[in-house]
Design an enzyme around this catalytic site. Structure first.
Site, mmCIF file in Angstrom:
data_model
loop_
_atom_site.group_PDB
_atom_site.id
_atom_site.type_symbol
_atom_site.label_atom_id
_atom_site.label_comp_id
_atom_site.label_asym_id
_atom_site.label_seq_id
_atom_site.Cartn_x
_atom_site.Cartn_y
_atom_site.Cartn_z
ATOM 1 N N GLY A 199 104.314 90.697 18.013
ATOM 2 C CA GLY A 199 105.139 89.659 18.460
ATOM 3 C C GLY A 199 105.345 89.889 20.032
ATOM 4 C CB SER B 295 103.300 85.807 21.950
ATOM 5 O OG SER B 295 101.986 85.974 21.219
ATOM 6 C CG ASP C 255 102.316 86.295 8.216
ATOM 7 O OD1 ASP C 255 103.033 87.257 8.466
ATOM 8 O OD2 ASP C 255 102.313 85.423 7.362
ATOM 9 C CG ASN D 142 109.120 92.681 19.550
ATOM 10 O OD1 ASN D 142 110.210 92.666 19.944
ATOM 11 N ND2 ASN D 142 108.472 91.607 19.608
ATOM 12 C CE1 TYR E 191 116.840 89.285 13.113
ATOM 13 C CE2 TYR E 191 118.746 90.204 13.479
ATOM 14 C CZ TYR E 191 117.578 89.927 13.768
ATOM 15 O OH TYR E 191 117.433 90.300 14.962
ATOM 16 C CB ALA F 7 115.374 92.558 7.574
ATOM 17 C CE LYS F 8 115.673 92.657 13.393
ATOM 18 N NZ LYS F 8 114.324 92.889 14.072
ATOM 19 C CB ILE G 259 118.191 89.793 24.275
ATOM 20 C CG1 ILE G 259 118.286 91.533 23.888
ATOM 21 C CG2 ILE G 259 117.158 89.914 25.364
ATOM 22 C CD1 ILE G 259 119.024 92.250 25.080
HETATM 23 N N1 LIG Z 1 117.158 88.087 21.418
HETATM 24 C C1 LIG Z 1 117.956 88.714 20.624
HETATM 25 O O1 LIG Z 1 119.201 88.724 21.080
HETATM 26 C C2 LIG Z 1 117.593 89.958 19.736
HETATM 27 C C3 LIG Z 1 118.662 90.800 19.465
HETATM 28 C C4 LIG Z 1 118.491 91.934 18.480
HETATM 29 C C5 LIG Z 1 117.005 91.822 18.106
HETATM 30 N N2 LIG Z 1 116.005 91.196 18.306
HETATM 31 C C6 LIG Z 1 114.975 91.352 17.789
HETATM 32 O O2 LIG Z 1 113.868 91.471 18.832
HETATM 33 C C7 LIG Z 1 112.751 91.192 18.451
HETATM 34 C C8 LIG Z 1 112.097 90.012 19.219
HETATM 35 O O3 LIG Z 1 112.795 89.007 19.302
HETATM 36 P P1 LIG Z 1 112.831 87.657 20.460
HETATM 37 O O4 LIG Z 1 114.117 87.333 20.721
HETATM 38 O O5 LIG Z 1 111.839 88.192 21.563
HETATM 39 O O6 LIG Z 1 112.088 86.695 19.325
HETATM 40 P P2 LIG Z 1 111.149 85.485 19.700
HETATM 41 O O7 LIG Z 1 111.426 84.555 18.688
HETATM 42 O O8 LIG Z 1 111.162 84.996 21.045
HETATM 43 O O9 LIG Z 1 109.681 86.351 19.488
HETATM 44 C C9 LIG Z 1 109.240 86.664 18.247
HETATM 45 C C10 LIG Z 1 107.797 86.698 18.284
HETATM 46 O O10 LIG Z 1 107.318 87.246 17.211
HETATM 47 C C11 LIG Z 1 106.158 86.694 16.391
HETATM 48 N N3 LIG Z 1 106.155 86.494 14.958
HETATM 49 C C12 LIG Z 1 107.182 86.178 14.309
HETATM 50 N N4 LIG Z 1 106.897 86.070 12.956
HETATM 51 C C13 LIG Z 1 105.678 86.752 13.133
HETATM 52 C C14 LIG Z 1 104.615 87.045 12.152
HETATM 53 N N5 LIG Z 1 105.036 86.955 10.627
HETATM 54 N N6 LIG Z 1 103.417 87.436 12.508
HETATM 55 C C15 LIG Z 1 103.138 87.660 13.720
HETATM 56 N N7 LIG Z 1 104.096 87.192 14.654
HETATM 57 C C16 LIG Z 1 105.145 86.985 14.331
HETATM 58 C C17 LIG Z 1 106.560 85.091 17.158
HETATM 59 O O11 LIG Z 1 105.325 84.310 17.111
HETATM 60 C C18 LIG Z 1 106.875 85.477 18.587
HETATM 61 O O12 LIG Z 1 105.926 85.643 19.598
HETATM 62 C C19 LIG Z 1 112.866 90.702 16.951
HETATM 63 O O13 LIG Z 1 112.564 91.755 16.001
HETATM 64 C C20 LIG Z 1 114.460 90.385 16.791
HETATM 65 O O14 LIG Z 1 114.903 90.661 15.527
HETATM 66 C C21 LIG Z 1 116.372 90.365 19.159
#
Ligand SMILES: NC(=O)c1ccc[n+]([C@@H]2O[C@H](COP(=O)([O-])OP(=O)(O)OC[C@H]3O[C@@H](n4cnc5c(N)ncnc54)[C@H](O)[C@@H]3O)[C@@H](O)[C@H]2O)c1
Length: 246
Positions: free
Chosen positions: A12, A14, A62, A89, A154, A157-158, A187
């Protein structure tokens, strides 16, 4: 902190938190592999990484697919000859209260957010065992520790990621592999920017530091866990949440 010559995988990577992690590890000298479904975003982040003077490689996959994880790891070994750091991630959310949650919402979130992490740890652990070194950093969430209304899939899983982290830390410890988790609070990523302002405000009000976290706050902690500065830390879950959990 110096990661010169290390090979780091960021699933993830990107966009959002993953991209910030990839850029931080690159800034410290690591070559980066992004594993993601989003081709366009991955190639944009790759360009930014290469501008920092390190190599970057993208695998479109994926993470919930077991065979694709094995193929990805084989192709990374072909390209770089070794892997030193795995950052799990990539994640999704498909929220709904338990009495309305569909089987599809449950399965998709568990398959990506929990099985996806297993898939990459499973594919990489024989390599880490053999080389007697490695760092695994799993991104969980404070909602895996405390639960969250509307997020039974969610949060499960976490929470599962935390059990996975502690178990694998025990299994790989004698091979000099550190396995830790980072639990972000709220975040500010694209996902949150588009969230309902009322939900955003309520969540921000919980944060004792009075501001939303930034992706770089997570990236800095991951960099520490990927470096030798944290060599005696394993099986740990570090909250990076501005005090949102307390
Ligand atoms: N943003 C928040 O507030 C927050 C809080 C707690 C935890 N998190 C965790 O941090 C991590 C990143 O979150 P984010 O906010 O950057 O999310 P985001 O949606 O901006 O980015 C997630 C990335 O994962 C990729 N992705 C999703 N499913 C996929 C799959 N099946 N195969 C390959 N790639 C896949 C997406 O294409 C994307 O690039 C996640 O695990 C999320 O649960 C985020």
């Amino acid at each position: 902190m110096n990661l010169k010559g290390k090979t780091a995988i960021v699933t993830g990577g990107s966009q959002g938190i993953g991209a910030a992690i990839a850029l931080k590890l690159a800034e410290l000298g690591a070559n980066i592999v992004i594993i993601d479904r989003k081709e366009k975003e991955a190639s944009e982040t790759t360009k930014e990484i290469e501008n920092l003077g390190v190599k970057s490689f993208v695998v479109i996959a994926d993470i919930s697919n077991f065979q694709e994880a094995d193929n990805a790891v084989n192709s990374i070994i072909k390209e770089f000859g070794k892997i030193d750091i795995l950052v799990n991630n990539a994640g999704i959310n498909m929220d709904g209260v338990i009495w309305k949650m569909t089987e599809d919402q449950w399965d998709k979130v568990i398959n990506v957010n929990l099985k996806g992490y297993f898939n990459y740890i499973r594919a990489i652990s024989p390599i880490f065992r053999e080389q007697k070194s490695g760092k695994i950093i799993n991104i969980t969430s404070i909602n895996g520790l405390r639960g969250k209304f509307g997020q039974s899939n969610y949060a499960s899983a976490k929470a599962g990621i935390i059990g996975l982290t502690k178990t694998v830390a025990k299994e790989l410890g004698k091979y000099n592999v550190n396995v830790n988790a980072v639990a972000p609070g709220l975040i500010e990523t694209e996902m949150m920017k588009n969230a309902d302002p009322v939900v955003r405000e309520a969540a921000t009000a919980e944060i004792v530091l009075g501001r939303m976290g930034q992706s770089v706050d997570i990236a800095n902690t991951v960099a520490f866990l990927a470096s030798e500065l944290s060599r005696h830390i394993t099986g740990e879950v570090i909250k990076v949440d501005g005090g949102q959990y307390i």
